[in-house]
Each structure stands twice: as structure tokens, then as C-alpha cells.
Write a protein that holds these residues in place. Structure first.
Motif, PDB file in Angstrom:
ATOM      1  N   LYS A 295      10.337 -14.033 -80.138  1.00 33.84           N
ATOM      2  CA  LYS A 295       9.253 -13.195 -80.259  1.00 33.84           C
ATOM      3  C   LYS A 295       8.198 -13.334 -79.596  1.00 33.84           C
ATOM      4  O   LYS A 295       7.437 -12.681 -78.802  1.00 33.84           O
ATOM      5  CB  LYS A 295       9.014 -13.149 -81.906  1.00 33.84           C
ATOM      6  CG  LYS A 295      10.166 -12.815 -82.688  1.00 33.84           C
ATOM      7  CD  LYS A 295       9.581 -12.596 -84.123  1.00 33.84           C
ATOM      8  CE  LYS A 295      10.926 -12.113 -84.996  1.00 33.84           C
ATOM      9  NZ  LYS A 295      11.296 -11.067 -85.308  1.00 33.84           N
ATOM     10  N   TRP A 296       7.954 -14.400 -79.274  1.00 34.71           N
ATOM     11  CA  TRP A 296       6.865 -15.012 -78.417  1.00 34.71           C
ATOM     12  C   TRP A 296       7.070 -14.624 -76.929  1.00 34.71           C
ATOM     13  O   TRP A 296       6.128 -13.967 -76.272  1.00 34.71           O
ATOM     14  CB  TRP A 296       6.583 -16.775 -78.245  1.00 34.71           C
ATOM     15  CG  TRP A 296       5.488 -17.248 -77.576  1.00 34.71           C
ATOM     16  CD1 TRP A 296       4.309 -16.596 -77.702  1.00 34.71           C
ATOM     17  CD2 TRP A 296       5.640 -18.258 -76.878  1.00 34.71           C
ATOM     18  NE1 TRP A 296       3.718 -17.440 -76.797  1.00 34.71           N
ATOM     19  CE2 TRP A 296       4.363 -18.380 -76.104  1.00 34.71           C
ATOM     20  CE3 TRP A 296       6.543 -19.245 -76.146  1.00 34.71           C
ATOM     21  CZ2 TRP A 296       4.079 -19.333 -75.216  1.00 34.71           C
ATOM     22  CZ3 TRP A 296       6.500 -20.042 -75.470  1.00 34.71           C
ATOM     23  CH2 TRP A 296       5.062 -20.150 -74.764  1.00 34.71           C
ATOM     24  N   ARG A 298       9.084 -12.236 -75.973  1.00 29.75           N
ATOM     25  CA  ARG A 298       8.953 -10.657 -75.704  1.00 29.75           C
ATOM     26  C   ARG A 298       7.560 -10.124 -75.693  1.00 29.75           C
ATOM     27  O   ARG A 298       7.512  -9.058 -75.272  1.00 29.75           O
ATOM     28  CB  ARG A 298       9.796 -10.227 -76.961  1.00 29.75           C
ATOM     29  CG  ARG A 298      11.431 -10.457 -76.933  1.00 29.75           C
ATOM     30  CD  ARG A 298      12.064  -9.944 -77.803  1.00 29.75           C
ATOM     31  NE  ARG A 298      13.728  -9.789 -77.910  1.00 29.75           N
ATOM     32  CZ  ARG A 298      14.428  -9.473 -78.532  1.00 29.75           C
ATOM     33  NH1 ARG A 298      14.052  -8.961 -79.745  1.00 29.75           N
ATOM     34  NH2 ARG A 298      15.715  -9.697 -78.296  1.00 29.75           N
ATOM     35  N   SER A 299       6.636 -10.887 -76.286  1.00 31.28           N
ATOM     36  CA  SER A 299       5.423 -10.402 -76.312  1.00 31.28           C
ATOM     37  C   SER A 299       4.669 -10.514 -74.749  1.00 31.28           C
ATOM     38  O   SER A 299       3.592  -9.931 -74.404  1.00 31.28           O
ATOM     39  CB  SER A 299       4.450 -11.207 -77.141  1.00 31.28           C
ATOM     40  OG  SER A 299       4.389 -12.317 -76.813  1.00 31.28           O
ATOM     41  N   ASP A 301       3.852 -10.048 -71.003  1.00 36.27           N
ATOM     42  CA  ASP A 301       4.214  -8.847 -70.069  1.00 36.27           C
ATOM     43  C   ASP A 301       5.108  -9.366 -68.601  1.00 36.27           C
ATOM     44  O   ASP A 301       5.512 -10.626 -68.568  1.00 36.27           O
ATOM     45  CB  ASP A 301       2.734  -8.494 -69.448  1.00 36.27           C
ATOM     46  CG  ASP A 301       1.961  -9.408 -68.669  1.00 36.27           C
ATOM     47  OD1 ASP A 301       2.651 -10.025 -67.897  1.00 36.27           O
ATOM     48  OD2 ASP A 301       0.766  -9.568 -68.845  1.00 36.27           O
ATOM     49  N   GLN A 494       0.123 -16.002 -82.592  1.00 35.19           N
ATOM     50  CA  GLN A 494       0.694 -14.867 -82.971  1.00 35.19           C
ATOM     51  C   GLN A 494       1.491 -14.849 -84.148  1.00 35.19           C
ATOM     52  O   GLN A 494       2.457 -15.764 -84.346  1.00 35.19           O
ATOM     53  CB  GLN A 494       1.806 -14.538 -81.786  1.00 35.19           C
ATOM     54  CG  GLN A 494       2.710 -13.465 -81.809  1.00 35.19           C
ATOM     55  CD  GLN A 494       4.052 -13.619 -81.030  1.00 35.19           C
ATOM     56  OE1 GLN A 494       4.513 -14.716 -80.623  1.00 35.19           O
ATOM     57  NE2 GLN A 494       4.413 -12.625 -80.603  1.00 35.19           N
ATOM     58  N   GLU A 496       4.555 -13.343 -86.848  1.00 33.41           N
ATOM     59  CA  GLU A 496       5.398 -12.503 -86.723  1.00 33.41           C
ATOM     60  C   GLU A 496       6.424 -12.792 -88.050  1.00 33.41           C
ATOM     61  O   GLU A 496       6.080 -13.679 -88.688  1.00 33.41           O
ATOM     62  CB  GLU A 496       6.574 -12.802 -85.658  1.00 33.41           C
ATOM     63  CG  GLU A 496       5.853 -12.341 -84.119  1.00 33.41           C
ATOM     64  CD  GLU A 496       5.835 -10.812 -83.778  1.00 33.41           C
ATOM     65  OE1 GLU A 496       6.382 -10.127 -84.677  1.00 33.41           O
ATOM     66  OE2 GLU A 496       5.267 -10.632 -82.873  1.00 33.41           O
TER      67      GLU A 496
END
Length: 566
Positions: A295-296, A298-299, A301, A494, A496
Motif C-alpha cells: 500500500k505504501w 502504491r501511494s 507517484d 500513512q 491503511e
């Protein structure tokens, strides 16, 4: 009226008043002694309860209220709490018993104090506790069995102390004598008053990141390359309340923090700041396919992801051995992989370490992620994992279990791993590969700080870190965030939600009440004695105050009254 009025006192009152006082005093003393000796309270830790894709694992119950036994001599095991000390554990027995799903009221596993995280800083415990590799391996096997089984009764862990040892000795004595604890024979009763476990709703995972920006030259509009240093900080084990994971992966977290501190000194001056950005990531969800790392990433850019030259993932670098392995997904012929391995090998030679290279292809169709670097590789980012393990652990294993505590982790090994990674990265950043230099010399301002390593290792070794049971603002998460803020810039957290295929249940610890209960035979005998005493006392009082005739008249059958009929 007379000034003094004499109050008439009955003879019965003269006898009953002091007699009642004596009886009350005796009862109070007996009750006090019974209550002080009858119960002990011990901290216990419940076996993890979780589901994967709806399939249940671990202990499915928390409430315990059964007589204790130490062997299979119990008459009815379905109503018995079995006490098994690790020192005497028959591994094949418990494998067979759990594997065949035989009925049991409950299971209490007693562990030596060396495995207690609260004793993490004790220096003399290892020598005095009598625990060798055999016990540790047995505990690892038992933990593996319990984690991957569906157990329909409560399972608890406790540590040996005076109370548990005394109880176990008495229970064993009764079992050997052929008198297992039952309602008729008495014995010990184990009670844990716990409510039914509930699902942990939307368990969160928190990723923490910090930056050390590199130095740009004037007029340079291109983005600087980035090197990522990453470590997963959460744990998993048979008992969530004991999963401190000193080595897996407390050692990796400590190493990352020390590397961040060292490079923050180097990057504090424009003269020594490198032309690489350094990205530090403390990720969560490591035991669950590195869900937080996924998830990190995918965050990020696209520009940031493309700027990463490579990532170094730190996993279990605090063992006593001299071997470390670099695990990669790309073939060894890859230019970056070659560069990483050669750089690490050169530094390792000077530290007395042996570094090996392990290549394992990624199977995209398999959702299982064995190493953290594989999440980077799936995003087409070059990455490697540094670990003492030559082979990837199985799912939910070697992630901070019961045997992974401070007693089995080495500060010196962590310091050596820090030196290996930091020196290798610095030589690459400053284009000093292959040169015989020592940037982080022991007698310099860039020397590794053993006290810093020790303090963080001690903290992590006493802090359970199973992510579903950590809140968003958990003190540990806040402490890690603050520490990165002291050494890096632009620190972010972050939050999630953990992957939905994993479901966890609460009630991870409790209080075990140990009662020494009398048998029904004893209760009946006591009732008979008390009843006989009361009848005798009553008869004595009646004879004293009224006479024998009144006593006889009390027990004499009254004459029947005949109803006259018309």
C-alpha cells in the motif's frame, strides 16, 4: 421513680452472648485463612485467534473454568485443563493430540522465565534458567503447530513462578497417586473469566516514512536518484501479547534508525551531502504478505517510483552468526544487483562477515510474498533483502514468535550489520566503491553508537507489535515517527486498513485464578460436623435454660386433634 433501674438478664443471654461471639470469631478466622490460601492470580496470554479467507485458526475460546491435570490420567479430558511445562513437553504427544482434534477443556503451557519479555534486560537469566537449543526448538515447533491449527478450546501461556510451580507440583502428586482433580476428589481449579472474543473491526496498519534530500547543483533541473532503506516493524506470534520480535524484525528497525542517524550527520552539511535522496520507510503488515509495503508503494507517484535506483530491505540482522544473505528477484547478472552484491561483499570482508547471494524469481500468479523486496520488484523497482535467513520463512513464521526476545538478539551483530549497510551505501553515494576507506570509523564523529542501538533494542524487546492490535496513535508508532523526525525531513504516517483476507479477534491476555478446592466428600463431612455441633449446642442451651423436659417436649410428637363429626 428509682434513680437506678435494674435490667433483668435471662440466664440464656448470659450463655448465648459470649458463645455467639466465639462462633463469629472462629468463622471469621477460618474464612480469612481459606481466602488467603485458596487463590493465586497469574498473568496469562491467549493463543492467537484469526481467520484467513474465512478459515479459522488458533484458539476459538477464551473462557476457562476446569479442574487441573498434568497428564492424561484425568477421567474426563473434555472437562480438564491440562498443564504442560515446556521443560517436560512431549512434542509428539501434543502433535498427535492436536492433530487428531481430541477433546480437552483447556491447555496451559508453562514457559521458562527466559522467554518472558519483561526479563529482557536480565544478564544472569540465561545462565540460571537451564534452557538450551532443544527447548527453544521445541517451543518453535509447538508455536508452528498451534498457529496453523483450529483449536476448539482455550489455550493460554504463562511463565514459571512460585505460584505455578507449587500448583504444578501438587497437581502432579495427585495425578501420580491416581487422584486426578474432579468434583468429588477436589484439587485445583483454573479459571479465566474472559468474555467471548470479538472480531477486530477494520484493523489498521501504519507506514512511517522520512526523507533525507540530496544535494542538487545549480541549474540542475533533473530529479536526483533515490535509495530506499526499509524495514517492517510489526510482529506476529502464537501469543500476540508476547510477540516482541527482538530479532524479527526489531533488529531491522534498530538498524534502520541508526543508519538514518548516521546519514543525517553526513547530510547536515552541504559539503558532505550526497547527490542521492535517501528514503527511509518503516512499514507495517510484514507478516501478512507485506501488505503495508504494498500500500505504501502504491501511494508513490510515478516520478518518485522511477527515481528509486534500488531499495535495501532489512530483515532479521541481529543473530549471533557471521553469515548474511542478500535475497533478490532480478538475476545476479543485472547491473544494479551486481553493484549491490559486490559493494556489500567488499565491506563484509573487512568486518569478518560472509555475504551470500540468493536469487528467487517472483511468481506473479502466487499472492504469497516471501520477502519485502518482492513488493518492490512487483512494481518494477530493483530491491534486495538483507537477512540472516538463507531461505524465506513460511507464512506467519519467524515473524516475532515466543522465542524471539532480547535474550537471543545481539547488539554487536546489529552494529556490524549497520556498519555493513551504511558503509556500502556511502561508498556508492560518494563513488568510493572498491576503495579501502572507512567512512564510519569507530573513533570518528560518524561512529556507530552502541548505546543508541541498545536503548532502541530494549524498547522494542518489551513492546508487542502485532499490527491489528495497534491503534492509529499507538505510543510505539508515535515514538518511531518522532525518532525519524529527529533525523530526517518531511516525515509522514500513512494509515491503511489491513487486507480483508485476514480477520483477527481480541482478548489476547487475562488473569488466571488458581483455586484450591475441597472435595464433595470433605464438604459433606464438614456439614455433618457443623450440624452435629449445632444440635449439641442447641440441646445444651435448652437444658440449661428450660430443663430436660422442655427439650424432650420439642422432639415429642404433638397429640393429634380429632375433628368431631356431627
Amino acid at each position: 421513680m428509682p434513680i437506678f433501674q435494674r435490667k433483668f438478664i435471662k440466664p440464656a443471654d448470659l450463655i448465648l452472648d459470649p458463645m455467639y461471639k466465639i462462633i463469629y470469631l472462629v468463622l471469621i478466622i477460618v474464612v480469612f485463612v481459606e481466602l488467603s490460601d485458596a487463590v493465586s492470580v497469574v498473568d496469562v496470554y491467549r493463543l492467537v485467534q484469526y481467520d484467513i479467507g474465512g478459515v479459522p485458526y488458533g484458539s476459538r475460546f477464551a473462557y476457562l473454568n476446569h479442574h487441573a491435570a498434568s497428564s492424561l490420567a484425568a477421567v474426563d479430558l473434555s472437562r480438564t485443563a491440562l498443564i504442560l511445562p515446556l521443560r517436560e513437553l512431549n512434542l509428539s504427544f501434543i502433535q498427535e493430540y492436536i492433530g487428531q482434534k481430541k477433546p480437552l477443556g483447556g491447555l496451559l503451557l508453562l514457559l521458562p522465565q527466559i522467554f518472558n519479555p519483561e526479563n529482557s534486560e536480565s544478564e544472569d537469566l540465561t545462565a540460571n534458567d537451564g534452557v538450551d537449543d532443544h527447548f527453544t526448538n521445541t517451543l518453535v515447533e509447538v508455536e508452528r503447530l498451534l498457529i496453523h491449527s483450529n483449536i476448539p478450546y482455550p489455550v493460554y501461556f504463562a511463565f514459571e513462578d512460585e505460584d505455578t510451580k507449587a500448583m504444578l507440583a501438587d497437581v502432579k502428586k495427585n495425578d501420580v497417586a491416581g487422584q486426578p482433580a474432579t468434583a468429588t476428589t477436589g484439587g485445583y481449579k483454573l479459571v479465566v473469566s474472559a468474555r467471548e472474543p470479538k472480531k477486530v473491526v477494520s484493523p489498521t496498519i501504519a507506514n512511517i516514512q522520512g526523507w533525507l534530500p540530496g544535494l542538487k547543483t545549480e541549474g540542475d533541473s533533473t530529479q536526483l536518484p533515490t535509495i530506499a532503506i526499509v524495514a517492517s516493524y510489526d510482529t506476529f506470534g502464537a501469543a500476540p501479547a508476547l510477540s516482541v520480535g527482538s530479532d524479527s524484525n526489531g533488529s531491522g528497525v534498530v538498524a534502520l534508525l541508526e543508519i538514518a542517524r548516521l546519514f543525517s550527520i553526513l547530510y547536515s552539511s552541504p559539503k558532505t551531502r550526497g547527490k542521492y535522496n535517501l528514503l527511509f520507510g518503516l512499514t507495517s503488515g510484514g507478516p501478512y504478505n507485506y501488505n503495508g509495503t504494498q500500500k505504501w508503494l502504491r501511494s508513490f507517484d510515478q516520478r518518485l517510483r522511477e527515481s528509486i535506483d534500488y531499495a535495501i530491505c532489512l530483515n532479521s540482522v541481529g543473530s549471533l552468526g557471521d553469515d548474511l544473505w542478500i535475497h533478490v528477484s532480478k538475476p545476479p547478472e543485472n547491473a544494479y544487483i551486481k553493484q549491490i552484491f559486490e559493494g556489500f561483499s567488499t565491506v563484509a570482508d573487512g568486518l569478518g562477515l560472509k555475504v551470500g547471494l540468493k536469487h528467487k524469481k517472483i511468481n506473479i500468479s502466487n499472492p504469497r510474498v516471501a520477502w519485502e523486496h518482492e513488493q518492490f520488484s512487483r512494481m518494477r523497482v530493483t530491491a534486495a533483502t538483507i537477512s540472516e535467513f538463507p531461505v524465506a520463512p513460511d507464512m506467519l513464521e519467524k515473524a516475532g514468535g515466543l522465542s524471539d526476545n532480547r535474550q537471543f538478539s545481539s547488539e554487536a551483530s546489529i552494529a556490524r550489520s549497520v556498519k555493513l549497510v551504511a558503509e556500502s551505501l556511502a561508498r556508492h553515494i560518494y563513488s568510493q566503491e572498491g576503495k579501502n576507506i572507512n567512512i564510519f570509523a569507530d573513533d570518528s564523529s560518524l561512529a556507530i553508537n552502541p548505546s543508541y542501538i541498545s536503548s532502541w533494542l530494549n524498547l522494542l524487546s518489551t513492546t508487542p507489535r502485532v499490527s491489528p492490535f495497534l491503534s492509529k496513535n499507538d505510543p510505539l508508532v508515535m515514538a518511531l515517527k518522532k525518532e525519524l523526525e529527529d533525523h530526517t525531513a518531511d516525515v509522514k504516517v500513512q494509515n491503511e486498513v489491513l487486507d480483508g483476507m485476514f480477520t483477527f479477534y481480541d482478548s489476547t491476555s487475562g488473569k488466571l485464578h488458581i483455586y484450591q478446592v475441597a472435595s464433595v466428600t470433605f464438604d459433606l463431612l464438614l456439614l455433618l460436623v457443623v450440624g452435629s455441633y449445632l444440635i449439641t449446642l442447641f440441646s445444651f442451651l435448652v437444658i440449661t435454660t428450660r430443663g430436660l423436659d422442655d427439650l424432650i417436649s420439642i422432639f415429642r410428637r404433638p397429640p393429634s386433634r380429632k375433628v368431631k363429626t356431627v
